[in-house]
Design an enzyme around this catalytic site. Structure first.
Site, PDB file in Angstrom:
ATOM      1  N   ARG A 234      18.203  54.759  -1.890  1.00 13.44           N
ATOM      2  CA  ARG A 234      18.943  53.546  -2.275  1.00 13.44           C
ATOM      3  C   ARG A 234      20.423  53.609  -1.938  1.00 13.44           C
ATOM      4  NH1 ARG A 234      15.689  54.028  -6.893  1.00 13.44           N
ATOM      5  NH2 ARG A 234      13.797  52.773  -6.615  1.00 13.44           N
TER       6      ARG A 234
ATOM      7  N   LYS B 112      27.819  45.202   8.878  1.00 11.31           N
ATOM      8  CA  LYS B 112      26.513  44.601   9.188  1.00 11.31           C
ATOM      9  C   LYS B 112      25.631  45.682   9.791  1.00 11.31           C
ATOM     10  CE  LYS B 112      27.628  39.775  10.155  1.00 11.31           C
ATOM     11  NZ  LYS B 112      27.502  38.706  11.177  1.00 11.31           N
TER      12      LYS B 112
ATOM     13  N   GLU C  27      33.677  41.186  23.699  1.00 14.85           N
ATOM     14  CA  GLU C  27      33.961  41.131  22.256  1.00 14.85           C
ATOM     15  C   GLU C  27      35.449  41.378  21.981  1.00 14.85           C
ATOM     16  OE1 GLU C  27      31.485  40.156  20.291  1.00 14.85           O
ATOM     17  OE2 GLU C  27      29.590  41.161  20.796  1.00 14.85           O
TER      18      GLU C  27
ATOM     19  N   LYS D 270      39.384  42.348  13.251  1.00 16.90           N
ATOM     20  CA  LYS D 270      38.091  42.349  12.567  1.00 16.90           C
ATOM     21  C   LYS D 270      38.259  42.744  11.100  1.00 16.90           C
ATOM     22  CE  LYS D 270      33.321  42.872  12.536  1.00 16.90           C
ATOM     23  NZ  LYS D 270      32.103  43.132  13.303  1.00 16.90           N
TER      24      LYS D 270
ATOM     25  N   GLU E 188      30.227  36.701   5.352  1.00 19.35           N
ATOM     26  CA  GLU E 188      30.122  35.568   6.263  1.00 19.35           C
ATOM     27  C   GLU E 188      29.792  34.259   5.560  1.00 19.35           C
ATOM     28  OE1 GLU E 188      28.701  36.635  10.175  1.00 19.35           O
ATOM     29  OE2 GLU E 188      27.809  34.655  10.383  1.00 19.35           O
TER      30      GLU E 188
ATOM     31  N   ARG F 168      34.343  34.473   8.639  1.00 23.57           N
ATOM     32  CA  ARG F 168      33.757  35.525   9.483  1.00 23.57           C
ATOM     33  C   ARG F 168      32.892  34.944  10.595  1.00 23.57           C
ATOM     34  NH1 ARG F 168      31.078  41.382   7.647  1.00 23.57           N
ATOM     35  NH2 ARG F 168      30.580  42.025   9.773  1.00 23.57           N
TER      36      ARG F 168
ATOM     37  N   ASN G 200      31.456  34.777  15.704  1.00 28.84           N
ATOM     38  CA  ASN G 200      30.252  34.445  16.469  1.00 28.84           C
ATOM     39  C   ASN G 200      30.547  33.558  17.677  1.00 28.84           C
ATOM     40  OD1 ASN G 200      28.584  35.890  14.718  1.00 28.84           O
ATOM     41  ND2 ASN G 200      28.452  34.151  13.316  1.00 28.84           N
TER      42      ASN G 200
ATOM     43  N   HIS H  11      28.179  33.354  20.557  1.00 27.85           N
ATOM     44  CA  HIS H  11      26.944  34.037  20.159  1.00 27.85           C
ATOM     45  C   HIS H  11      25.756  33.108  19.956  1.00 27.85           C
ATOM     46  CE1 HIS H  11      29.560  37.478  19.770  1.00 27.85           C
ATOM     47  NE2 HIS H  11      28.575  38.258  19.374  1.00 27.85           N
TER      48      HIS H  11
ATOM     49  N   HIS I 114      22.806  34.410  21.985  1.00 27.91           N
ATOM     50  CA  HIS I 114      21.540  34.881  21.420  1.00 27.91           C
ATOM     51  C   HIS I 114      20.339  34.204  22.080  1.00 27.91           C
ATOM     52  CE1 HIS I 114      23.592  36.412  17.496  1.00 27.91           C
ATOM     53  NE2 HIS I 114      23.568  37.330  18.442  1.00 27.91           N
TER      54      HIS I 114
ATOM     55  N   HIS J 252      23.933  42.627  25.406  1.00 31.43           N
ATOM     56  CA  HIS J 252      24.482  41.730  24.385  1.00 31.43           C
ATOM     57  C   HIS J 252      25.844  41.160  24.806  1.00 31.43           C
ATOM     58  CE1 HIS J 252      25.550  40.089  20.464  1.00 31.43           C
ATOM     59  NE2 HIS J 252      26.679  40.762  20.535  1.00 31.43           N
TER      60      HIS J 252
END
Ligand code: NAD
Ligand code: ZN
Length: 368
Positions: A120, A142, A184, A226, A236, A240, A244, A247, A251, A265
């Site tokens: 955990r 993330k 990026e 960032k 987000e 935030r 993207n 993106h 994607h 990517h």
């Protein structure tokens, strides 16, 4: 140089500099609960950096185990996740053991998620070795893996205890990966920093060609940007999402090319960013001049900018639209786009009409 991500009791430092891995013990020892770590890396990165990292940690009296996985996006899978968790548990680790992700975004995302899950929650440290991971994925918490339904759909927000970005590792990274990571970097300029964008226009070529000082400056500036955004909006809920930029389109392109070597990517983001500026321009939100300026910069660096080069022959507007509507960012069936009013001023929009997106895709898919 050291930056801090301010997240209350989850705050942590980002250290940026050339040659940090040689001195890793010095940086890492103070953040460990107990002097025991498990380094997880991929085979390419292991060949260059596992030995020096291990040595530096052992010199600091830290017990080190290491696990080396295959390289590539395929490692962000349920199968690898299961194997990794079992291998880590097989070492007889304890709650006080810290995991170290040594490698690019694939290692960071996978190991971070394992850290969030095992017992955990084990502490973890990011030692990013690609430009993309140094400027983006290692900061912000993330973590996750891919599923048959798409990329990064299973994961957790889980912050590291430390990010150690050794910019000297970029010397062994190939040019294609560097360029992919650069999309990026330039993102931060395009979103809200016209000065950084201008600096990049002047220095990006040197940065790509190996100028260590320019690389350090770009990584620091990107991490600072960032860190600021993450501190304001960790999960987000709002701002935030600006990160993207490029993106939503990106994607869809990644989905269409199968998340593999055909399109990295960062390459998808590069094309997607051009499309986001084009959409902004077509909607009358952004001067055509700014679109032209960013496109010229991307072309000058030989970043991919045109989806028609991707063997896009049998792609259709419907297929790309379908990929976009499966994106995590969809809510109430509405697509979210990051658009721009100009270079250095991006905003979140939920008001883009599907017909405008379809029209844009149609023009990009057609041979002009
Ligand atoms: P990657 O981790 O696959 O690394 C790219 C390749 O470079 C790999 O083959 C790797 O073995 C090799 N490599 C890494 N460092 C090297 C070095 N210093 N020298 C030589 N070879 C080296 O890819 P990436 O571009 O770093 O990361 C992409 C992943 O990051 C994607 O899965 C993407 O979804 C994820 N990502 C996550 C976030 C986030 O916020 N968590 C943000 C952006 C991207
Ligand atoms: Zn990205």
């Amino acid at each position: 140089e050291t930056l801090r991500v301010e997240l209350g009791e989850r705050s942590y430092d980002i250290v940026v500099g050339a040659g940090l891995i040689k001195d890793a013990g010095k940086w890492i020892a103070p953040v460990l609960a107990r002097p025991r770590v498990v380094i997880v890396t991929d085979e390419n990165v292991a060949a260059h950096y596992l030995a020096p990292l291990t040595k530096s940690l052992k010199d600091a009296s830290i017990r080190v185990d290491a696990i080396t996985l295959p390289a590539g996006e395929q490692s962000k899978s349920f199968a690898q996740f299961e194997k990794l968790c079992e291998s880590i548990l097989a070492l007889g680790i304890e709650r006080s053991t810290t995991l170290i992700a040594l490698g690019g975004g694939v290692m960071g995302d996978l190991v971070g998620f394992a850290a969030a899950s095992i017992l955990r929650g084990l502490a973890f440290i990011q030692v990013p070795t690609t430009l993309l991971s140094q400027v983006d994925s290692s900061v912000g918490g993330k973590t996750g893996i891919n599923t048959a339904h798409g990329k990064n759909l299973v994961g957790a927000f889980y912050q590291p205890k430390l990010v150690l970005a050794d910019t000297a590792t970029l010397n062994t990274l190939d040019r294609r990966q560097l360029l992919a990571g650069y999309s990026e970097v330039v993102k931060y300029g395009l979103i809200d920093s016209p000065d950084f964008y201008e600096w990049l226009e002047n220095h990006a070529q040197a940065l790509i060609d190996g100028d260590m000082d320019k690389r350090r400056h770009a990584v620091l500036t990107s991490c600072a940007a960032k860190a600021r955004v993450v501190a304001e909006d960790e999960r987000e809920g709002g701002k935030r999402a600006l990160l993207n930029l490029g993106h939503t389109f990106g994607h869809a392109l990644e989905a269409e090319t199968g998340y593999g070597d055909a399109l990295l990517h960062g390459e998808a983001v590069s094309i997607g960013t051009v499309m986001a500026f084009d959409l902004s321009q077509r909607l009358g939100l952004c001067p055509g001049q700014d679109f032209g300026r960013m496109l010229a910069h991307f072309d000058a660096l030989k970043l991919p900018t045109d989806l028609r080069r991707l063997n896009a022959g049998d792609w259709t507007v419907d297929r790309l639209m379908a990929h976009m509507s499966h994106d995590k960012k969809v809510e109430d069936g509405k697509l979210t786009f990051i658009l721009a009013n100009r270079i250095g001023q991006a905003f979140i929009s939920r008001d883009v009409q599907n017909k405008d997106v379809r029209e844009l895709l149609d023009t990009w898919l057609k041979n002009k």
